[in-house]
Design a protein around this motif. Structure first.
Motif, short mmCIF file in Angstrom:
data_model
loop_
_atom_site.label_atom_id
_atom_site.label_comp_id
_atom_site.label_asym_id
_atom_site.label_seq_id
_atom_site.Cartn_x
_atom_site.Cartn_y
_atom_site.Cartn_z
N LEU A 196 0.76 -1.18 0.05
CA LEU A 196 0.15 -0.03 -0.02
C LEU A 196 0.90 1.25 -0.22
O LEU A 196 1.81 1.51 0.76
CB LEU A 196 -0.86 -0.01 1.21
N ARG A 197 0.74 2.07 -0.93
CA ARG A 197 1.54 3.27 -0.98
C ARG A 197 1.27 4.14 0.26
O ARG A 197 2.21 4.62 0.91
CB ARG A 197 0.97 4.00 -2.26
N ARG A 198 -0.11 4.20 0.81
CA ARG A 198 -0.28 4.80 1.87
C ARG A 198 -0.74 4.09 2.96
O ARG A 198 -2.23 3.84 3.19
CB ARG A 198 -0.95 6.23 1.72
N PRO A 199 -0.07 3.23 3.90
CA PRO A 199 -0.70 2.36 4.87
C PRO A 199 -1.45 2.91 5.92
O PRO A 199 -2.33 2.35 6.50
CB PRO A 199 0.67 2.15 5.61
N ILE A 200 -1.59 4.38 6.10
CA ILE A 200 -2.14 4.88 7.10
C ILE A 200 -3.39 5.62 6.45
O ILE A 200 -3.11 6.47 5.51
CB ILE A 200 -1.38 5.81 8.09
N SER A 201 -4.64 5.69 6.87
CA SER A 201 -5.86 6.37 6.48
C SER A 201 -6.74 6.77 7.32
O SER A 201 -6.64 6.64 8.61
CB SER A 201 -6.58 5.44 5.43
N VAL A 202 -7.42 7.79 7.01
CA VAL A 202 -8.65 8.55 7.82
C VAL A 202 -9.61 7.87 7.17
O VAL A 202 -10.23 8.08 6.27
CB VAL A 202 -8.70 10.05 7.63
N ALA A 203 -10.64 7.07 8.15
CA ALA A 203 -11.75 6.58 8.12
C ALA A 203 -12.83 7.43 7.33
O ALA A 203 -13.01 8.65 7.74
CB ALA A 203 -12.41 5.80 9.12
N PRO A 204 -13.80 7.09 6.60
CA PRO A 204 -15.01 7.67 6.16
C PRO A 204 -15.93 7.91 7.27
O PRO A 204 -16.11 7.06 8.16
CB PRO A 204 -15.81 6.60 5.08
#
Length: 259
Positions: free
Chosen positions: A23-31
């Motif tokens: 994953l290019r961006r392992p950390i994400s902000v949830a919907p």
């Protein structure tokens, strides 16, 4: 936001230490409904500066996307490489049409909601109830081939629904999705089951117990499917540790309470 500034993004994890980061961006902000609005997404973009994290929009019904076709940037948010549009719906053709419209407008990622337990969403036969009919979700994904959808279309789900919460139920759900003409390239799992009757959406984020081990087990059962875990992550060390077991970690309300 402190929790994001302090998260170091690893280039590999123990799960994929012999391959490139998946994953290019392992950390994400949830919907989050009424939170990850176009204005809030713009604020996140200003704060982060670079596209270090994936930002998920609040869920939009496929018919709403079709209705707002000429001003999606105002309705959904500015198309950017790290913006993931979360889509809700249970009708195959409108879901495929809305995804193609988003793609043509410049959005780079779409996510199908299979985890929301709200009564209104249940009444529309989408969200978490779709975990009971994974064949329908697979048909949505297959229909996107006919509509020439080429952007990634992922799925966000729970570990189970009501009493359908054992590991066999969850693995069968994923197996059916993988039989689609275009299987999801990435699965996001909220590490709680949901209770469709008797609990509010807020209670469904707190009362069903977290089951991280179930997600880790699922990740081992499907080693070729990149997987992100969601639910209850409030500390930087937690996030760093979990990225040794799965590919990604999604942060929800802690991100807005720790600015």
């Amino acid at each position: 936001m402190t929790i994001f500034r302090n998260c170091l993004i690893p280039t590999w994890s123990k799960r994929s230490m012999h391959t490139l980061k998946r994953l290019r961006r392992p950390i994400s902000v949830a919907p989050m409904v009424d939170i990850t609005t176009p204005q809030f997404l713009e604020l996140l973009h200003i704060i982060s500066g670079k596209d270090r994290y994936d930002y998920y929009t609040e869920m939009h019904h496929c018919q709403a996307i079709l209705h707002h076709a000429d001003h999606l940037d105002r309705f959904v948010g500015t198309p950017r490489s790290n913006i993931v549009v979360q889509l809700g719906g249970s009708d195959i053709e409108p879901m495929a049409q809305a995804t193609k419209l988003l793609q043509d407008y410049g959005y780079k990622h779409v996510n199908i909601n299979n985890g929301c337990p709200s009564p209104n969403v249940q009444h529309g036969s989408f969200g978490a109830v779709l975990m009971r009919t994974p064949e329908l979700v697979a048909d949505m994904l297959s229909a996107m081939v006919k509509h020439n959808v080429t952007i990634p279309v992922t799925v966000k789900c729970r570990t189970g629904v009501d009493y359908q919460d054992d590991f066999n139920f969850l693995t069968n759900y994923v197996n059916v999705l993988n039989q689609s003409e275009r299987p999801p390239p990435h699965l996001i799992v909220h590490a709680r089951k949901c209770i469709l009757k008797g609990l509010s959406p807020k209670q469904n984020r707190m009362i069903p117990p977290l089951n991280y081990e179930r997600v880790f087990e699922l990740s081992k059962a499907f080693p070729d499917l990149p997987m992100t875990i969601n639910g209850g992550f409030t500390e930087v060390d937690q996030i760093k540790n979990v990225l040794e077991k799965v590919d990604g970690c999604m942060i929800g309300r802690k991100g807005i309470s720790n600015a």
